[in-house]
Design an enzyme around this catalytic site. Structure first.
Site, PDB file in Angstrom:
ATOM      1  N   HIS A 175       0.804  -1.213   0.000  1.00 57.40           N
ATOM      2  CA  HIS A 175       0.000   0.000   0.000  1.00 57.40           C
ATOM      3  C   HIS A 175       0.841   1.269   0.000  1.00 57.40           C
ATOM      4  O   HIS A 175       0.328   2.356  -0.250  1.00 57.40           O
ATOM      5  CB  HIS A 175      -0.994   0.010   1.179  1.00 57.40           C
ATOM      6  CG  HIS A 175      -0.373   0.148   2.532  1.00 57.40           C
ATOM      7  ND1 HIS A 175      -0.204  -0.909   3.393  1.00 57.40           N
ATOM      8  CD2 HIS A 175       0.108   1.217   3.186  1.00 57.40           C
ATOM      9  CE1 HIS A 175       0.330  -0.488   4.519  1.00 57.40           C
ATOM     10  NE2 HIS A 175       0.536   0.807   4.413  1.00 57.40           N
ATOM     11  N   GLY A 193       3.460   6.602   8.375  1.00 52.59           N
ATOM     12  CA  GLY A 193       4.788   6.826   7.801  1.00 52.59           C
ATOM     13  C   GLY A 193       5.741   5.714   8.167  1.00 52.59           C
ATOM     14  O   GLY A 193       6.776   5.535   7.522  1.00 52.59           O
ATOM     15  N   SER A 237       4.914   2.619   7.896  1.00 45.51           N
ATOM     16  CA  SER A 237       4.529   1.473   7.086  1.00 45.51           C
ATOM     17  C   SER A 237       5.676   1.014   6.195  1.00 45.51           C
ATOM     18  O   SER A 237       6.262   1.796   5.453  1.00 45.51           O
ATOM     19  CB  SER A 237       3.335   1.825   6.211  1.00 45.51           C
ATOM     20  OG  SER A 237       2.386   0.809   6.226  1.00 45.51           O
ATOM     21  N   ASP A 286       0.058  -7.648   1.366  1.00 47.26           N
ATOM     22  CA  ASP A 286       0.513  -6.267   1.520  1.00 47.26           C
ATOM     23  C   ASP A 286       2.025  -6.144   1.567  1.00 47.26           C
ATOM     24  O   ASP A 286       2.577  -5.424   2.401  1.00 47.26           O
ATOM     25  CB  ASP A 286      -0.117  -5.628   2.764  1.00 47.26           C
ATOM     26  CG  ASP A 286      -0.030  -4.099   2.727  1.00 47.26           C
ATOM     27  OD1 ASP A 286       0.209  -3.552   1.636  1.00 47.26           O
ATOM     28  OD2 ASP A 286      -0.165  -3.462   3.789  1.00 47.26           O
ATOM     29  N   VAL A 326     -13.576 -22.952  -1.226  1.00 53.55           N
ATOM     30  CA  VAL A 326     -14.598 -23.004  -0.189  1.00 53.55           C
ATOM     31  C   VAL A 326     -14.671 -21.658   0.512  1.00 53.55           C
ATOM     32  O   VAL A 326     -13.690 -20.922   0.577  1.00 53.55           O
ATOM     33  CB  VAL A 326     -14.327 -24.102   0.873  1.00 53.55           C
ATOM     34  CG1 VAL A 326     -14.408 -25.479   0.272  1.00 53.55           C
ATOM     35  CG2 VAL A 326     -12.991 -23.888   1.565  1.00 53.55           C
ATOM     36  N   LEU A 327     -15.847 -21.341   1.024  1.00 54.79           N
ATOM     37  CA  LEU A 327     -16.024 -20.203   1.911  1.00 54.79           C
ATOM     38  C   LEU A 327     -16.160 -20.774   3.309  1.00 54.79           C
ATOM     39  O   LEU A 327     -16.968 -21.679   3.534  1.00 54.79           O
ATOM     40  CB  LEU A 327     -17.272 -19.415   1.538  1.00 54.79           C
ATOM     41  CG  LEU A 327     -17.530 -18.137   2.341  1.00 54.79           C
ATOM     42  CD1 LEU A 327     -16.505 -17.074   2.003  1.00 54.79           C
ATOM     43  CD2 LEU A 327     -18.928 -17.604   2.058  1.00 54.79           C
ATOM     44  N   ILE A 328     -15.363 -20.297   4.242  1.00 54.32           N
ATOM     45  CA  ILE A 328     -15.335 -20.884   5.572  1.00 54.32           C
ATOM     46  C   ILE A 328     -15.671 -19.854   6.632  1.00 54.32           C
ATOM     47  O   ILE A 328     -15.620 -18.645   6.387  1.00 54.32           O
ATOM     48  CB  ILE A 328     -13.955 -21.501   5.894  1.00 54.32           C
ATOM     49  CG1 ILE A 328     -12.859 -20.444   5.809  1.00 54.32           C
ATOM     50  CG2 ILE A 328     -13.669 -22.674   4.980  1.00 54.32           C
ATOM     51  CD1 ILE A 328     -11.505 -20.916   6.287  1.00 54.32           C
TER      52      ILE A 328
END
Length: 497
Positions: free
Chosen positions: A140, A242, A244, A170, A301-303
């Site tokens: 980011h 800052g 990050s 990220d 799958v959605l868990i």
């Protein structure tokens, strides 16, 4: 309390950006060779790897020596982004609605005075990981940047280019063309990090170069809602916008994390910061350097988490594993025979203690690898074989309502309703109202949810729903499967006594 990314040494007026929530769809990456990270290519500032901690008499850390030796690896990253032209109101004219030019443009052109492309500048941090000028930072910090400038600890500045980035975790690698030998970071082992261990953070909060702060490891394995691969180190070392992309360093002078986010009410530090464990980063770096992106395994799958209430409803002895709320059609899990309501307890020989474990385990599994997984189905343990796939970047006539003791008002799902809700089948009943303080309200059922199952029994009509609810005994948990938007989730209701 807000969750904030730390890249905002932001000179624009937009302030600190909220970390986006991501739905929990399983899939992750493949580990690769780490030859390029071999000790012969890294400089360990504090002696040989495995050397003693930096301490003084009395057992207190010698942060003076630690800072002196590790600060040169940290860089300041400034980025420039160019936004599209918009109306003056959106960007904020200094005169606001009274801008004299707005009246002219509205009268003759039907809108406010236009503005040219706007430049936004932001600041972040990073650290050097290779003598060729490769620098590790957060995605980011550099995402959508038209220009990236890196300033070293000796104030030399270089323009950088992105080599590879991975939005899901990220992290990003950028590179500068430095003509001098650069000091490089030594990586530690974040798995061996202990809660209570001293750590030091270095970065550029609010553009203040080479700021050093210290603290301890407050917790490990934190899930903060940033995505399916959350596994953060929590620290009370003071980090701010800052910071990050800057390193979190142990007393041996080794980088054990990348500072990424903070909890904050105002955007400033309140002692709760988060860093990406360096071991997760190590696995992805070879792919980022070689291909510029990460290839991830995919289960399809959605868990969701197995709560005590859901565990009781399923008859489980303990609330662990990952509950399957949805199975992607023709995906790897579907082909392996995984069903909605299964609880995945083991994948490729690794125990799944919590739903958050599964995405990371799948992430570390090679694409096309055939693995064995164990699920609990109707209180029985079943072994299934699955071939891991590759994760792609991006995969009413109303009847009279019925109200029951659960506090839910429901009605028959019509074809028109199903079409509006994006459903392929006209099955189930739709919730039109939820009584505040009722069992349904406590369980999190919402208006617009479509109830597909009650107590593991399919609900295809209003009559089936009535029969299923009539069989529910007070004081006993009952499991509902509901469709919400494009997802299905399990919710455990406990009828009030």
């Amino acid at each position: 309390m807000g969750l904030k990314n730390l890249w905002d040494g932001n000179v624009s007026l937009k302030g600190v950006i909220l970390v986006a929530l991501v739905s929990l769809v399983v899939g992750l990456g493949i580990s690769g060779s780490l030859d390029w990270l071999s000790p012969s290519r890294a400089v360990n500032f504090l002696g040989d790897a495995g050397g003693p901690d930096v301490r003084v008499q009395g057992g207190l850390p010698d942060f003076v020596t630690l800072a002196r030796k590790t600060t040169p690896i940290v860089v300041n990253i400034s980025t420039t982004q160019t936004s599209e032209a918009r109306g003056s109101q959106e960007f904020g004219s200094p005169f606001g609605d009274d801008d004299p030019f707005n009246d002219f443009w509205r009268r003759f052109f039907g809108g406010p005075a236009p503005r040219g492309p706007q430049r936004q500048r932001s600041l972040g941090s990073g650290f050097i990981i290779d003598g060729d000028g490769s620098i590790l930072t957060n995605n980011h910090v550099v995402e959508n940047a038209s220009k990236i400038v890196v300033k070293l600890s000796d104030d030399q500045e270089y323009e950088a280019k992105v080599i590879g980035r991975d939005p899901k975790t990220d992290i990003a690698i950028i590179r500068i063309n430095a003509k001098t030998n650069l000091p490089t970071a030594s990586f530690g082992d974040s798995d061996k990090l202990e809660v209570g261990e001293w750590v030091m953070a270095i970065g550029n909060p609010f553009g203040l170069d080479s700021t050093v702060t210290s603290g301890i490891v407050s917790a490990k394995g934190r899930h903060i809602g940033q995505g399916p691969y959350d596994n953060f180190i929590q620290t009370d070392a003071s980090i701010n916008p800052g910071n990050s992309g800057g390193p979190l360093i142990n007393l041996r002078g080794e980088v054990i994390g990348i500072n990424t986010a903070i909890f904050s009410r105002t955007g400033g530090n309140i002692g709760i910061g988060f860093a990406i464990p360096i071991n997760l980063v190590k696995e992805l770096l070879p792919q980022l350097r070689g291909k510029g992106k990460v290839t991830r395994g995919y289960l399809g799958v959605l868990i969701q988490k197995v709560t005590p209430e859901i565990g009781e409803s399923l008859g489980l002895e303990r609330s662990s594993g990952a509950l399957v709320a949805n199975v992607s059609k023709d995906g790897p899990a579907d082909k392996a025979g995984v069903k909605v309501g299964d609880v995945i307890i083991e994948f490729d020989g690794k125990e799944v203690k919590d739903s958050g474990d599964l995405p990371i385990i799948v992430a570390r599994t090679a694409v096309d690898k055939k693995v064995r997984m164990k699920v609990l189905r109707d209180k029985k343990e079943i072994a299934l074989n699955v071939a891991v796939g590759e994760l792609k970047d991006e995969e009413v006539v109303a009847s009279a309502p019925e109200k029951g003791e659960l506090g839910l008002t429901v009605q028959r799902l019509t074809p028109q309703m199903a079409e509006n809700l994006g459903l392929e089948k006209v099955e189930g009943v739709v919730v039109t109202a939820v009584e505040p303080g009722s069992a349904g309200d406590d369980a999190g059922i919402r208006r617009g949810d479509v109830i597909l199952e009650v107590d593991r029994k399919a609900v295809r009509s209003l009559d089936e729903y009535k029969k299923a609810v009539a069989a529910v005994r007070k004081g006993r948990g009952v499991l509902f499967l509901v469709r919400r938007g494009e997802s299905t989730i399990f919710l455990a209701l406990k009828p009030q006594r």
